[in-house]
Design a protein around this motif. Structure first.
Motif, short mmCIF file in Angstrom:
data_model
loop_
_atom_site.label_atom_id
_atom_site.label_comp_id
_atom_site.label_asym_id
_atom_site.label_seq_id
_atom_site.Cartn_x
_atom_site.Cartn_y
_atom_site.Cartn_z
N LEU A 142 0.83 -1.21 0.00
CA LEU A 142 0.00 0.00 0.00
C LEU A 142 0.86 1.25 0.00
O LEU A 142 0.61 2.19 -0.76
N LEU A 143 1.88 1.27 0.84
CA LEU A 143 2.76 2.44 0.90
C LEU A 143 3.42 2.70 -0.46
O LEU A 143 3.54 3.85 -0.90
N ALA A 144 3.80 1.62 -1.12
CA ALA A 144 4.42 1.78 -2.43
C ALA A 144 3.44 2.36 -3.44
O ALA A 144 3.77 3.28 -4.20
N LEU A 145 2.21 1.85 -3.41
CA LEU A 145 1.21 2.33 -4.36
C LEU A 145 0.89 3.81 -4.12
O LEU A 145 0.73 4.58 -5.06
N LEU A 146 0.81 4.19 -2.85
CA LEU A 146 0.49 5.58 -2.54
C LEU A 146 1.59 6.50 -3.06
O LEU A 146 1.31 7.58 -3.60
N ASP A 147 2.83 6.06 -2.89
CA ASP A 147 3.94 6.86 -3.37
C ASP A 147 3.91 6.97 -4.90
O ASP A 147 4.13 8.04 -5.47
N GLN A 148 3.58 5.86 -5.52
CA GLN A 148 3.52 5.86 -6.99
C GLN A 148 2.36 6.72 -7.49
O GLN A 148 2.47 7.40 -8.51
N LEU A 149 1.27 6.68 -6.75
CA LEU A 149 0.11 7.49 -7.15
C LEU A 149 0.48 8.96 -7.16
O LEU A 149 0.20 9.70 -8.11
N ASP B 129 -9.43 10.32 -15.76
CA ASP B 129 -8.12 10.90 -16.07
C ASP B 129 -7.08 10.39 -15.09
O ASP B 129 -5.97 9.98 -15.47
N ILE B 130 -7.45 10.39 -13.81
CA ILE B 130 -6.53 9.91 -12.78
C ILE B 130 -6.22 8.43 -12.99
O ILE B 130 -5.06 8.01 -12.93
N ALA B 131 -7.26 7.64 -13.26
CA ALA B 131 -7.07 6.21 -13.47
C ALA B 131 -6.18 5.96 -14.69
O ALA B 131 -5.37 5.03 -14.70
N ARG B 132 -6.30 6.81 -15.68
CA ARG B 132 -5.47 6.66 -16.88
C ARG B 132 -4.01 6.97 -16.57
O ARG B 132 -3.11 6.25 -16.99
N PRO B 136 -5.11 1.80 -14.84
CA PRO B 136 -6.37 1.23 -14.37
C PRO B 136 -6.15 0.07 -13.40
O PRO B 136 -6.83 -0.04 -12.38
N GLY B 137 -5.18 -0.76 -13.70
CA GLY B 137 -4.92 -1.90 -12.84
C GLY B 137 -4.46 -1.50 -11.46
O GLY B 137 -5.01 -1.95 -10.45
N ARG B 138 -3.50 -0.58 -11.41
CA ARG B 138 -3.01 -0.15 -10.10
C ARG B 138 -4.08 0.61 -9.34
O ARG B 138 -4.14 0.55 -8.11
N THR B 139 -4.93 1.34 -10.07
CA THR B 139 -6.01 2.06 -9.40
C THR B 139 -6.94 1.09 -8.70
O THR B 139 -7.29 1.28 -7.52
N GLU B 140 -7.32 0.04 -9.40
CA GLU B 140 -8.20 -0.96 -8.80
C GLU B 140 -7.52 -1.63 -7.62
O GLU B 140 -8.13 -1.87 -6.57
N GLN B 141 -6.25 -1.89 -7.78
CA GLN B 141 -5.48 -2.55 -6.72
C GLN B 141 -5.43 -1.67 -5.47
O GLN B 141 -5.62 -2.13 -4.35
N LEU B 142 -5.21 -0.38 -5.71
CA LEU B 142 -5.14 0.57 -4.59
C LEU B 142 -6.48 0.66 -3.88
O LEU B 142 -6.56 0.63 -2.65
#
Lengths: 172, 172
Positions: A142-149, B129-132, B136-142
């Motif tokens: 989760l921490l990694a994803l948040l940073d990537q986001l 736009d954000i999901a793009r 999309p995959g990481r967005t769903e995962q997050l």
DNA sequence: ACCATATAATTAACATGTTAAGTTTCGAAG
DNA sequence: CTTCGAAACTTAACATGTTAATTATATGGT
């Protein structure tokens, strides 16, 4: 998108529910996490934001207000008020900038340092507790994803907020 | 904790940095996301919180204040002020409860409904736009991880906040 | 009916979020 | 040296977050 199907019942189905809306999902998650930390902040007699300020000063030492605002993720007006309070309660010290008397250099007082060494172990314990409940692996993920986001959105529509300026920095 | 190792340099290394602290990581992520939505809310003349209220009323129809607070993820005092404003600007309507005159039933006015159908497409576009950008995959995962995090922490130290009561609910 | 207690909502009081405006000081141009 | 624009903070003004106290109404027990 101006004319869809029947009528009366517009995009209703396209409105994200609570688990598919990023703003709401992030709000809920932070709320759930803060429910663990908030009691301990109050026990120390400070607010969450005051702790963020003290924490940064402890980690990085004396710095000017603008930099402190970036580090603590606070807007300048909020920080201005917070520093006034922290100075009144003797947690921090201030002195004018050496080469630039517009800025004010903020640093932790002995009392402030003592507060960190007293509170930090508890906060670390809470974080461990959360990681244990959620699972260490998922926590890291989760921490990694948040940073990537944040990185992915950095070049967005309006980067100039907490981080006011900065052209092409490199993390520091 | 009163006497550790050397001295002077306490747990400093154990304090989580900005990418390993859940509270700060979640704060940063939400800030990054809201930077995309905020301008559009302002364009509609309402705040983020007012939108959350209107959104819930649009999705679920008339309900009492306490339930609305849960649904919109707002504390009762905040909602109380927001409803006063939304009523003044004619976005909502209120009437006393039928079987319980303590409660007040809130519903969307035609003007409020119109606002949703006008703004929703834009917000949906932003989310896309954000999901793009993030993928999309990481967005769903997050989103999945955030939901799981909240579940994992639900039985925590102090569940009684936004969701005031509830003993052993089942989602509803 | 009467009363103690709980509940729904609001109000109070203080801190922060948020945007805009105001102050003081720098620095560069002339 | 003077002027003007930018920068570093601070203030202002209004909305929300947050906890505690109030008010009005329900409910259960006697």
């Amino acid at each position: 998108m101006t004319d869809r199907k029947p009528v009366a019942d517009f995009p209703r189905s396209r409105l994200k529910d609570d688990t598919r809306s990023l703003p709401i999902a992030l709000l809920r998650a932070r709320e759930a996490v803060m429910a663990y930390f908030r009691p301990h902040h109050r026990k120390g007699g400070i607010t969450e934001q005051q702790w963020r300020v003290i924490r940064v000063l402890y980690l990085e030492g004396e710095m000017e207000t603008s930099r402190l605002a970036e580090r603590a993720w606070l807007l300048a007006p909020s920080l201005s008020r917070i520093l006034k309070d922290l100075e009144a309660t003797k947690y921090i010290k201030r002195r004018p900038g050496e080469s630039d008397s517009r800025q004010s250099l903020v640093s932790l007082s002995p009392k402030g340092t003592a507060m960190v060494t007293r509170v930090a172990p508890f906060l670390d314990g809470i974080h461990q507790d959360i990681a244990r409940r959620f699972g260490p692996g998922r926590t890291e993920q989760l921490l990694a994803l948040l940073d990537q986001l944040e990185s992915a959105l950095a070049s967005g529509p309006d980067t100039r907020r907490v981080v006011q300026k900065e052209g092409g920095r490199t993390r520091k």
